[in-house]
Design an enzyme around this catalytic site. Sequence first.
Site, PDB file in Angstrom:
ATOM      1  N   GLU B  64       0.988  -1.364  -0.088  1.00  0.00           N
ATOM      2  CA  GLU B  64       0.002   0.005   0.124  1.00  0.00           C
ATOM      3  C   GLU B  64       0.961   1.190  -0.033  1.00  0.00           C
ATOM      4  OE1 GLU B  64      -0.460  -2.666   1.959  1.00  0.00           O
ATOM      5  OE2 GLU B  64      -2.319  -3.300   1.552  1.00  0.00           O
ATOM      6  N   PHE B  89      -5.866  -0.101   5.501  1.00  0.00           N
ATOM      7  CA  PHE B  89      -4.740   0.069   4.584  1.00  0.00           C
ATOM      8  C   PHE B  89      -4.597   1.546   3.832  1.00  0.00           C
ATOM      9  CE2 PHE B  89      -5.965  -4.534   5.062  1.00  0.00           C
ATOM     10  CZ  PHE B  89      -5.109  -4.665   6.331  1.00  0.00           C
ATOM     11  N   HIS B 115     -14.810  -1.081   3.275  1.00  0.00           N
ATOM     12  CA  HIS B 115     -14.534  -1.776   4.614  1.00  0.00           C
ATOM     13  C   HIS B 115     -14.395  -0.947   5.897  1.00  0.00           C
ATOM     14  CE1 HIS B 115     -14.887  -4.831   1.568  1.00  0.00           C
ATOM     15  NE2 HIS B 115     -14.626  -5.924   2.365  1.00  0.00           N
TER      16      HIS B 115
HETATM   17  C1  TPP Z   1      -1.590  -4.837   4.683  1.00  0.00           C
HETATM   18  C2  TPP Z   1      -2.890  -5.585   4.175  1.00  0.00           C
HETATM   19  N1  TPP Z   1      -3.077  -5.446   2.848  1.00  0.00           N
HETATM   20  C3  TPP Z   1      -4.132  -6.127   2.586  1.00  0.00           C
HETATM   21  C4  TPP Z   1      -4.871  -7.120   2.953  1.00  0.00           C
HETATM   22  C5  TPP Z   1      -5.963  -7.891   2.662  1.00  0.00           C
HETATM   23  N2  TPP Z   1      -5.637  -9.225   2.356  1.00  0.00           N
HETATM   24  C6  TPP Z   1      -5.939 -10.202   3.153  1.00  0.00           C
HETATM   25  S1  TPP Z   1      -5.202 -11.789   2.924  1.00  0.00           S
HETATM   26  C7  TPP Z   1      -4.574 -11.099   1.133  1.00  0.00           C
HETATM   27  C8  TPP Z   1      -3.820 -12.007   0.112  1.00  0.00           C
HETATM   28  C9  TPP Z   1      -2.725 -12.482   1.121  1.00  0.00           C
HETATM   29  O1  TPP Z   1      -2.124 -13.475   0.104  1.00  0.00           O
HETATM   30  P1  TPP Z   1      -0.721 -14.466   0.657  1.00  0.00           P
HETATM   31  O2  TPP Z   1       0.099 -13.440   1.255  1.00  0.00           O
HETATM   32  O3  TPP Z   1      -0.029 -14.887  -0.767  1.00  0.00           O
HETATM   33  O4  TPP Z   1      -1.724 -15.348   1.494  1.00  0.00           O
HETATM   34  P2  TPP Z   1      -2.161 -16.852   1.212  1.00  0.00           P
HETATM   35  O5  TPP Z   1      -2.039 -16.894  -0.346  1.00  0.00           O
HETATM   36  O6  TPP Z   1      -1.256 -17.698   1.927  1.00  0.00           O
HETATM   37  O7  TPP Z   1      -3.506 -16.842   2.016  1.00  0.00           O
HETATM   38  C10 TPP Z   1      -4.782  -9.756   1.219  1.00  0.00           C
HETATM   39  C11 TPP Z   1      -4.572  -8.833   0.206  1.00  0.00           C
HETATM   40  C12 TPP Z   1      -4.217  -7.328   4.356  1.00  0.00           C
HETATM   41  N3  TPP Z   1      -4.946  -8.213   5.218  1.00  0.00           N
HETATM   42  N4  TPP Z   1      -3.050  -6.548   4.931  1.00  0.00           N
END
Ligand code: TPP
Lengths: 288, 321
Positions: B64, B89, B115
């Site tokens: 972000e 975020f 959100h």
């Molecule tokens: C700072 C932040 N930005 C966005 C999110 C929203 N978010 C939650 S899970 C996710 C994707 C995560 O992907 P990854 O790290 O590859 O996890 P996995 O595939 O293992 O679930 C996002 C964008 C968040 N939790 N925190």
Amino acid sequence: MVNGSNAFKMTSKELKLKSVEYRKKILKYILQAKAGHTGGSLSATDILNVLYNDVLNVSPENFASPDRDRYVQSKGHCVEALFVVLADQGFFPEEELNTLCKYQSHYIGHPTRKVKGVEQNTGALGHGLPICVGTAIAAKLDNKAYRVFTLMGDGELPEGSNWEAALSAAHYKLDNLCAIIDKNSLQITAATSDVMNTDPLDEKWKAFGWAVKEVNGNDIEELRTAFNSLPFEKGKPSVIIAHTTKGKGVSFMENELKWHHGVPSKEQYEQAMEELDAERINLERLSN
Amino acid sequence: MPQLSDIVVQNEKETRGGFGEGIYEAGKRNPKVVALTADLAGSLKLGPFIKDFPERFVQVGIAEANMMGIAAGLTIGGYIPYTTTFANFSTGRVYDQIRQSIAYSHKNVKICASHAGLTLGEDGATHQILEDIGLMKMLPGMTVIVPCDFNQTKAATMAIADYEGPVYLRFGRPKWPNFTAEDGSDFVIGKAQLLAEGTDVSIFACGHLVWKAIEAARTLQAEGIAAEVINIHTIKPLDSEAIIASISKTGCAVTAEEHNVLGGLGDSVAQVAARNKPVPIEFVGTNDTFGESGKPADLLKKYGLDAPNIVAAAKKAIARK
Ligand SMILES: Cc1ncc(C[n+]2csc(CCOP(=O)(O)OP(=O)(O)O)c2C)c(N)n1
């Protein structure tokens, strides 16, 4: 032996059976909560299993001890896997997970310290590694032998905070720190390589001064071997690039984007249980 | 003059859906509009925009801070970047990037935050920011808009494309009563929206709680109390004239917001009142707390943001006159 207090180490077969049991429970509680991060919990199950049953010196009995190992889950959204494993370790009665994500429950959609066994509230990505650098520095300051572990998603790696932390971990020679990357190659919107490519990952970490090992992160033996050889190099932080399958263990969830936070229908849940039970039966037939 | 009985709910829709439609329209009208996201294209309803204007979509991954820097840079190249992610975020995570790279240089960046507040549901406190209005309104030159429903979010999303300067646009996840003008003709940036005239108490609300304020005013009406309901969708620049005119007539006020009472709409209204026309004011909002998981209705009730809380606050304000 890595875990000093664990005189009854599990066999690999027992650990594999644990993974099946954990996956079944993860799905059960996600179905009940009608919410959860399914794919990433299933990809990380084997890593959490080996950590808590084979590696970490952490238990409900020693959780107040300053000498315990520390685990911080940077990919906090996969809280279901963590809660199921913590319940199995005896941190709290498993029935409490019936309240997962429900109003007024402590078992909310991301790790919180209101739940016994959780070191750190997480959920905003890119926070786990800097925190673990701090804890690893604290261990060094106190001349303590405990180790610090964090589990990160591959999608969260573009957060700059991770690379700031990576620099400082190498700078302070934190060989008591181990980062595990759950490289399931998918995130919310698309494949990680399409959203924001981070490959070649091993070269990046090496360039930042870390000792790197790559394993199949859904293979109990490979994980055990890697964790057993920590630190990979004296004077360097260690990173395990764990190649995993998002949705691992359930055919129709594997490598499918929509299961990032998909909730199974009753029928899908039953099919998943059938598949996991078949895997269990197969495993039970094998020798240790 | 507008009355409670004039307010008709057309349907229930997510305000973030209004954002998705609004940015699509803005993109169609203005070839300088660019959409950025940090892995939340689906949550922010960017599908149609990405489909029709793929070259004006920038996926930055879960980064972000980088997104805010890239947005600031796009303005130097003459573009109008809309950044999209969840409200926490969009603000706290990247406050220094916004302060130094966007606000200080008065860059034409539109920070679009979904959100927001308590009502996002299961994800719990890490994702429930209740401080963002305060963070953003404190930045010099930042415009802060918190629309109340789907239609208004769509209108605001389109309007900010033609409005020079940094904007924080805050909206949410749940389905919510949609009652403002379908064509957005009742929305003007910086102009408070009088929804119902009244003489006994002024209720100033923003975002989802505008609907709760309407429900509260209906309850009060049944008890013979005439509440004036005003939608302060633009928290900054604040429509002080509308606030002073209303409290001069009613002699007391309630503010209602899905935000901490410290730093939000209530503070802004109270400052206008203190300077111009001191009257008793009651504040409906969260009280210096983090959130938790739950269904929107349960959470609004638990944290005291429901219509009955506004009714009680109105009676208290009237009693203090
Ligand atoms: C700072 C932040 N930005 C966005 C999110 C929203 N978010 C939650 S899970 C996710 C994707 C995560 O992907 P990854 O790290 O590859 O996890 P996995 O595939 O293992 O679930 C996002 C964008 C968040 N939790 N925190």
